[in-house]
Design an enzyme around this catalytic site. Structure first.
Site, PDB file in Angstrom:
ATOM      1  N   ASN A 135       0.805  -1.216   0.000  1.00 25.25           N
ATOM      2  CA  ASN A 135       0.000   0.000   0.000  1.00 25.25           C
ATOM      3  C   ASN A 135       0.841   1.271   0.000  1.00 25.25           C
ATOM      4  O   ASN A 135       0.425   2.295  -0.540  1.00 25.25           O
ATOM      5  CB  ASN A 135      -0.904  -0.042   1.253  1.00 25.25           C
ATOM      6  CG  ASN A 135      -1.446   1.305   1.618  1.00 25.25           C
ATOM      7  OD1 ASN A 135      -2.381   1.793   0.999  1.00 25.25           O
ATOM      8  ND2 ASN A 135      -0.844   1.942   2.626  1.00 25.25           N
TER       9      ASN A 135
ATOM     10  N   SER B 154      -2.869  -0.122  -6.628  1.00 27.00           N
ATOM     11  CA  SER B 154      -2.513   0.668  -7.808  1.00 27.00           C
ATOM     12  C   SER B 154      -3.305   1.972  -7.743  1.00 27.00           C
ATOM     13  O   SER B 154      -3.360   2.624  -6.697  1.00 27.00           O
ATOM     14  CB  SER B 154      -2.834  -0.148  -9.075  1.00 27.00           C
ATOM     15  OG  SER B 154      -2.667   0.605 -10.237  1.00 27.00           O
TER      16      SER B 154
ATOM     17  N   TYR C   5       3.786   9.088 -11.752  1.00 25.41           N
ATOM     18  CA  TYR C   5       2.942   8.338 -10.807  1.00 25.41           C
ATOM     19  C   TYR C   5       2.213   7.219 -11.549  1.00 25.41           C
ATOM     20  O   TYR C   5       2.216   6.058 -11.132  1.00 25.41           O
ATOM     21  CB  TYR C   5       1.945   9.295 -10.144  1.00 25.41           C
ATOM     22  CG  TYR C   5       0.972   8.658  -9.185  1.00 25.41           C
ATOM     23  CD1 TYR C   5       1.398   8.211  -7.933  1.00 25.41           C
ATOM     24  CD2 TYR C   5      -0.377   8.504  -9.514  1.00 25.41           C
ATOM     25  CE1 TYR C   5       0.499   7.622  -7.042  1.00 25.41           C
ATOM     26  CE2 TYR C   5      -1.282   7.926  -8.634  1.00 25.41           C
ATOM     27  CZ  TYR C   5      -0.836   7.483  -7.399  1.00 25.41           C
ATOM     28  OH  TYR C   5      -1.726   6.905  -6.524  1.00 25.41           O
TER      29      TYR C   5
ATOM     30  N   LYS D 235       2.404   3.042 -11.347  1.00 27.64           N
ATOM     31  CA  LYS D 235       1.229   2.202 -11.049  1.00 27.64           C
ATOM     32  C   LYS D 235       0.940   1.221 -12.200  1.00 27.64           C
ATOM     33  O   LYS D 235       0.546   0.083 -11.953  1.00 27.64           O
ATOM     34  CB  LYS D 235       0.004   3.082 -10.758  1.00 27.64           C
ATOM     35  CG  LYS D 235       0.138   3.937  -9.492  1.00 27.64           C
ATOM     36  CD  LYS D 235       0.280   3.099  -8.230  1.00 27.64           C
ATOM     37  CE  LYS D 235       0.150   3.923  -6.969  1.00 27.64           C
ATOM     38  NZ  LYS D 235       0.303   3.111  -5.736  1.00 27.64           N
TER      39      LYS D 235
ATOM     40  N   THR E 184      -7.553  10.676   2.193  1.00 28.79           N
ATOM     41  CA  THR E 184      -6.330  10.284   2.914  1.00 28.79           C
ATOM     42  C   THR E 184      -5.344  11.451   2.879  1.00 28.79           C
ATOM     43  O   THR E 184      -5.686  12.551   2.429  1.00 28.79           O
ATOM     44  CB  THR E 184      -5.661   9.073   2.226  1.00 28.79           C
ATOM     45  OG1 THR E 184      -5.138   9.513   0.963  1.00 28.79           O
ATOM     46  CG2 THR E 184      -6.644   7.926   1.986  1.00 28.79           C
TER      47      THR E 184
HETATM   48  N1  LIG Z   1      -6.035   8.308  -1.672  1.00 27.03           N
HETATM   49  C1  LIG Z   1      -6.259   8.190  -2.957  1.00 27.03           C
HETATM   50  O1  LIG Z   1      -7.052   8.935  -3.532  1.00 27.03           O
HETATM   51  C2  LIG Z   1      -5.554   7.123  -3.738  1.00 27.03           C
HETATM   52  C3  LIG Z   1      -5.991   6.873  -5.040  1.00 27.03           C
HETATM   53  C4  LIG Z   1      -5.349   5.894  -5.788  1.00 27.03           C
HETATM   54  C5  LIG Z   1      -4.308   5.191  -5.234  1.00 27.03           C
HETATM   55  N2  LIG Z   1      -3.894   5.474  -3.958  1.00 27.03           N
HETATM   56  C6  LIG Z   1      -2.764   4.706  -3.435  1.00 27.03           C
HETATM   57  O2  LIG Z   1      -3.081   4.229  -2.146  1.00 27.03           O
HETATM   58  C7  LIG Z   1      -1.879   3.983  -1.428  1.00 27.03           C
HETATM   59  C8  LIG Z   1      -2.016   4.559  -0.028  1.00 27.03           C
HETATM   60  O3  LIG Z   1      -2.087   5.963  -0.100  1.00 27.03           O
HETATM   61  P1  LIG Z   1      -3.099   6.808   0.774  1.00 27.03           P
HETATM   62  O4  LIG Z   1      -4.069   7.391  -0.140  1.00 27.03           O
HETATM   63  O5  LIG Z   1      -3.561   6.040   1.924  1.00 27.03           O
HETATM   64  O6  LIG Z   1      -2.152   8.027   1.203  1.00 27.03           O
HETATM   65  P2  LIG Z   1      -1.426   8.343   2.571  1.00 27.03           P
HETATM   66  O7  LIG Z   1      -2.408   8.576   3.650  1.00 27.03           O
HETATM   67  O8  LIG Z   1      -0.457   9.439   2.255  1.00 27.03           O
HETATM   68  O9  LIG Z   1      -0.646   6.991   2.891  1.00 27.03           O
HETATM   69  C9  LIG Z   1       0.514   6.616   2.239  1.00 27.03           C
HETATM   70  C10 LIG Z   1       1.376   5.880   3.228  1.00 27.03           C
HETATM   71  O10 LIG Z   1       2.538   5.397   2.554  1.00 27.03           O
HETATM   72  C11 LIG Z   1       3.621   5.589   3.404  1.00 27.03           C
HETATM   73  N3  LIG Z   1       4.899   5.643   2.696  1.00 27.03           N
HETATM   74  C12 LIG Z   1       5.316   6.489   1.737  1.00 27.03           C
HETATM   75  N4  LIG Z   1       6.566   6.199   1.370  1.00 27.03           N
HETATM   76  C13 LIG Z   1       6.957   5.139   2.114  1.00 27.03           C
HETATM   77  C14 LIG Z   1       8.146   4.362   2.202  1.00 27.03           C
HETATM   78  N5  LIG Z   1       9.224   4.610   1.441  1.00 27.03           N
HETATM   79  N6  LIG Z   1       8.168   3.312   3.071  1.00 27.03           N
HETATM   80  C15 LIG Z   1       7.114   3.035   3.842  1.00 27.03           C
HETATM   81  N7  LIG Z   1       5.962   3.755   3.843  1.00 27.03           N
HETATM   82  C16 LIG Z   1       5.908   4.794   2.979  1.00 27.03           C
HETATM   83  C17 LIG Z   1       3.351   6.918   4.090  1.00 27.03           C
HETATM   84  O11 LIG Z   1       4.135   6.982   5.276  1.00 27.03           O
HETATM   85  P3  LIG Z   1       4.873   8.341   5.732  1.00 27.03           P
HETATM   86  O12 LIG Z   1       3.916   9.014   6.634  1.00 27.03           O
HETATM   87  O13 LIG Z   1       6.099   7.861   6.424  1.00 27.03           O
HETATM   88  O14 LIG Z   1       5.151   9.151   4.497  1.00 27.03           O
HETATM   89  C18 LIG Z   1       1.861   6.792   4.362  1.00 27.03           C
HETATM   90  O15 LIG Z   1       1.597   6.184   5.607  1.00 27.03           O
HETATM   91  C19 LIG Z   1      -0.749   4.615  -2.250  1.00 27.03           C
HETATM   92  O16 LIG Z   1      -0.055   3.580  -2.950  1.00 27.03           O
HETATM   93  C20 LIG Z   1      -1.487   5.493  -3.235  1.00 27.03           C
HETATM   94  O17 LIG Z   1      -0.764   5.686  -4.430  1.00 27.03           O
HETATM   95  C21 LIG Z   1      -4.492   6.409  -3.199  1.00 27.03           C
END
Ligand SMILES: NC(=O)c1ccc[n+]([C@@H]2O[C@H](COP(=O)([O-])OP(=O)(O)OC[C@H]3O[C@@H](n4cnc5c(N)ncnc54)[C@H](OP(=O)(O)O)[C@@H]3O)[C@@H](O)[C@H]2O)c1
Length: 281
Positions: A84, A135, A149, A153, A184
């Site tokens: 994730n 993804s 990005y 993905k 998020t």
């Molecule tokens: N939210 C959306 O709209 C959305 C849409 C499509 C896909 N996604 C995908 O969903 C996934 C989760 O994102 P989210 O939306 O939940 O955003 P988020 O709240 O920013 O969570 C992302 C998490 O990834 C961690 N992270 C980043 N780089 C890292 C690393 N090198 N090692 C370990 N942890 C790391 C961050 O930790 P830190 O606090 O340490 O940075 C954070 O806890 C991502 O892959 C994102 O691309 C999200």
């Protein structure tokens, strides 16, 4: 039987939503992150013997095996790996610095490869397991400002679908999740990496930051509900290989997939015209 989940980037957003959903379902969770203090903070309201915290910066290959070993020491197995962790690098392709694109792949692509490589031997030994890779809509559809990005993905999608064909024989399933906008920290302007190269021709349309920042805090998707959906998927005998998450994602992806099928059929004759290689070629 209760499952053991290993979740990367579990300190916020979809990772935390998934971990809490799995705990609610009675499962065990290894919540990993690069900043363990932040990960622990996200579970202040959760006291459970079924929850463990493990250090893992997914971009650091050396951390993957020790993290998986610690998880197995704690709970004896890993049933579900959720890759994730991720962040977004946004901006017009020409304005992105090469080093920033490499960093984007280090986390979003290699940060999926390393945990998969570390967990697959455990799952092969068990002759069971489920890998769920997060993804994005941007991993299916080309979107403005998402060249890096989206490329990371799309790479995760190709990796997942290919590995799925190799490990199915060992009882291991692979699913890719394609979320739309979820509420998020992803689009928190402090977490996004923005394009750094100024190019006058792009100036008139405004910055990528001005285009994307307004979505922060207004996204329709609920990460807790996505967590519940992933618990449902993990319980399926035949889970979807590709799972589109959210109504917004459905409305973007469905017409693109239909248009691709239509275009493929429309050019079927031309496609078939390339068959029949001659020996000289
Ligand atoms: N939210 C959306 O709209 C959305 C849409 C499509 C896909 N996604 C995908 O969903 C996934 C989760 O994102 P989210 O939306 O939940 O955003 P988020 O709240 O920013 O969570 C992302 C998490 O990834 C961690 N992270 C980043 N780089 C890292 C690393 N090198 N090692 C370990 N942890 C790391 C961050 O930790 P830190 O606090 O340490 O940075 C954070 O806890 C991502 O892959 C994102 O691309 C999200």
């Amino acid at each position: 039987m209760s499952k053991v989940w290993f979740i990367t980037g579990a300190g916020s957003g979809i990772g935390a939503g998934t971990a809490k959903a799995a705990l609610r379902a009675g499962d065990c969770v290894v919540a990993t992150g690069r900043n363990l203090g932040k990960v622990r903070d996200a579970y202040r309201d959760v006291a459970s013997e079924r929850l463990a915290f493990v250090q893992l910066d997914v971009a650091d290959e050396a951390q993957a095996n020790p993290a998986v070993e610690e998880a197995v020491r704690r709970f004896g197995r890993i049933d579900v790996l959720v890759n994730n962790a991720g962040y977004s690098l946004l901006g017009n392709f020409e304005q992105l610095a090469t080093a920033d694109i490499e960093r984007q792949f280090a986390t979003n692509f290699w940060g999926v490869v390393y945990p998969m490589r570390a967990v697959l031997p455990v799952m092969r030994k068990q002759r069971s397991g489920h890998i769920i890779n997060i993804s994005s809509v941007a991993g299916v559809v080309g979107l403005k400002h998402c060249a890096a990005y989206g490329a990371s993905k799309f790479a995760v999608e190709g990796l997942s679908l290919s590995v799925a064909t190799e490990v199915e024989q060992f009882g291991i399933k692979v699913s890719v999740v394609e979320p739309g906008f979820f509420r998020t920290d992803l689009l928190d302007p402090r977490n996004v990496s923005w394009a750094t190269n100024a190019i006058e021709d792009y100036a008139a349309e405004g910055s990528s930051e001005a285009m994307w920042s307004p979505y922060h805090g207004t996204q329709p998707g609920d990460p807790g509900k996505l967590g519940d959906a992933l618990v449902t998927i993990a319980a399926m005998e035949s889970p979807p290989k590709l799972f589109v998450a959210g109504s917004d994602a459905l409305s973007v992806i469905t017409p693109v997939v239909e248009a691709r099928l239509q275009s493929t059929r429309a050019h079927e004759g031309l496609s078939r015209s390339t068959d029949g290689a001659s020996i000289e070629a």
